[in-house]
Design an enzyme around this catalytic site. Sequence first.
Site, PDB file in Angstrom:
ATOM      1  N   CYS A 115      16.383   0.328 -35.600  1.00 30.92           N
ATOM      2  CA  CYS A 115      16.234  -0.320 -34.298  1.00 30.92           C
ATOM      3  C   CYS A 115      15.063  -1.291 -34.242  1.00 30.92           C
ATOM      4  CB  CYS A 115      16.107   0.738 -33.204  1.00 30.92           C
ATOM      5  SG  CYS A 115      17.531   1.840 -33.105  1.00 30.92           S
ATOM      6  N   HIS A 244      13.185  -2.358 -27.048  1.00 31.41           N
ATOM      7  CA  HIS A 244      14.450  -1.942 -27.648  1.00 31.41           C
ATOM      8  C   HIS A 244      15.287  -1.249 -26.583  1.00 31.41           C
ATOM      9  CE1 HIS A 244      17.448   0.101 -29.890  1.00 31.41           C
ATOM     10  NE2 HIS A 244      16.855   1.266 -29.886  1.00 31.41           N
ATOM     11  N   ASN A 274      23.364   0.952 -26.796  1.00 35.05           N
ATOM     12  CA  ASN A 274      22.287   0.794 -27.768  1.00 35.05           C
ATOM     13  C   ASN A 274      22.855   0.113 -29.006  1.00 35.05           C
ATOM     14  OD1 ASN A 274      20.335   1.080 -29.747  1.00 35.05           O
ATOM     15  ND2 ASN A 274      19.900   3.230 -29.315  1.00 35.05           N
TER      16      ASN A 274
END
Length: 327
Positions: A115, A244, A274
């Site tokens: 990520c 993020h 996500n």
Amino acid sequence: MITSDQTAVLAGLGTCLPVGEEDNAALSERLDTSDSWIRERTGIAARRIAGPDVSMRDLAVAAGENALKAAGLAEVDAVVVATSTPDRPLPAAGPQVASSLGLGSVPAFDVSAACSGFIYALAVSAGLIGTGLAGDILMVASEKYSRAVDPADRATRVLFGDGAGAAVLRSGRRDERGAVLAVDWGSDGTGRDLIHWPGGQGGYLSMAGKRVYLKAIEHMTSSTLRVLDQCGWAISEVDTFVPHQANMRIIRAVAQQLSLPEDRAVCALERTGNTAGASIPLALAHGQANGTIRAGDRMVLTAFGAGLAWASAALVWPEINTVESEL
């Protein structure tokens, strides 16, 4: 820390999302969950899912092409691809993306930082530009997490989606809008099993949810503070915060830890989920499109993911074009 007057400057942004969308109602038909349960815990209403005929590389190529269009460039000196869900472990996706875009024999390689991949790629690219090894760089973050998660695991299945975002960086000076002013990054391999995907060995992504939640808040907060210190900015001087896009609870918790008003945080995960390394460029495109991000904004990007790896960067948002598409 970036000390040279010569640094990377953001010159264009591109994205690509799969056309397929899976909303919470569809998931609720197959899993022990509900739309209200998912929204309350994650802030996600739907996620984009690439079909079997759309690869991670397909998304990367489309996003990269869009970023080049946005920057008005047909050539670059290097290509950096950030991904933790490659179509295959060998060879790297970078050379394939460069070839598909007609960029010739430029150096091209992958960065794997989950990520945190986009900011890691940003740090590497800024270093290449700062040392004179490259002038213009295309960096792409592309993920297909739908192939990594267990379709029967509620804990991960509701979270992740597919997508790609890309940026073109050019050589410039620190006093320009879009210049990468500071980067903070780090890792902790002792936490390697908190987020884990065996990949080719078989099996699905596993995540120790509560511990990951706490680690994400800890490292995104501390990394943001370190990058602010490098810039000499107070938290009150940050106009736009782009974290993020893991889930809304993490975004809110980090903003609270930083004493940052929640409305300064860009939140773009409601309809994408996500998207791991691609989440920050997708959030940047979303924020620019809806006016949350404006030219001249003092901005901090921050991310945390498997590795464990985390990173933050600071810049002043420039007047740039964004080109988006679906595949």
